[in-house]
Enzyme design. Structure first.
Site: not given
Ligand code: PGA
Length: 249
Positions: A97, A167
């Protein structure tokens, strides 16, 4: 293929809160339409994993860990391993992540080892990739993602159990979601890169970054978007299940 709805709780929810969430989720998920087309995965903090495991035992809802070390045991004070996740009945481990990369200096080569460890135990890694705002604005998005994929997957000979979460770092926790065009072209790029690397076409590619009940359905209906990884909006059963329920509307 079932759509995946993954909840990344980050450093939120103690075991008591995690249990309360799971009990409510199990009851409320029964009421969601087209339930059998949806796959739910919870990623609690490591210390709440046991509580989640006890609560979800026997239910359809899956769970996993937000991170693990690549050795299964030994003198590694403070670490957790995928073997422990497996013992608790978890099936998944989130790998790389952006917060792990940013705050805990995880590199693609470390992630490659973690992926091997997870796969060798028969669990599923969910590898997170994403570009910074500066990288997007300077047109480097695709090359950054390609490097992240190639370097983290370099030793990955199991081409059937991988999953990816795209992401964009600038969309995480900011409320600033990528546009549908950006998501569409980036997911297509990831799909093609994975195919070129020999991964099966059914390798799930999730989108994450400010996914909310209001925007989930249009994102989930894009091609090559096989699910979503949700942070903030996964902390309450109601908003998480609104996202789950928004599919097909
Ligand atoms: P968020 O986080 O939905 O709060 O933007 C997503 C993540 O970090 O996996």
């Amino acid at each position: 293929m079932k759509k995946i709805f993954a909840a990344n709780w980050k450093l939120h929810k103690n075991p008591t809160e995690a249990k309360a969430f799971c009990n409510k989720l199990k009851m409320e998920f029964e009421k969601v339409t087209n339930q059998n087309q949806k796959r739910l995965i919870l990623f609690p903090s490591a210390i709440s994993l046991d509580a989640v495991s006890q609560c979800l035992g026997g239910s359809e809802v899956e769970f996993g860990c937000q991170n693990c070390y690549y050795e299964t045991k030994g003198a590694f004070t403070g670490e957790n391993s995928a073997a422990v996740v497996k013992d608790l009945g978890g099936k998944w481990v989130l790998i790389g992540h952006s917060e792990r990369r940013q705050y805990f200096s995880e590199t693609n080569s470390i992630l490659a080892k973690k992926i091997q460890s997870v796969l060798s135990l028969g669990l599923r890694p969910l590898l997170c990739i994403g570009e910074s705002l500066a990288e997007r604005e300077s047109g480097k998005t695709f090359s950054v993602l390609e490097t992240q994929l190639k370097e983290a997957l370099v030793e990955c000979h199991d081409k059937t159990h991988m999953s990816i979460a795209y992401e964009p770092i600038w969309a995480i926790g900011t409320g600033r979601v990528a546009t549908l065009d950006q998501i569409k072209e980036t997911h297509e790029f990831i799909f093609k890169t994975l195919t070129a690397l020999g991964f099966v076409e059914t390798t799930p590619i999730l989108y994450g970054g400010s996914v909310k009940p209001e925007n989930a359905s249009e994102i989930l209906n894009l091609p090559h978007v096989d699910g979503c990884l949700v942070g903030g909006a996964s902390l309450e059963v109601d908003s998480f299940l609104k996202i789950v329920g928004s599919l097909g509307e």
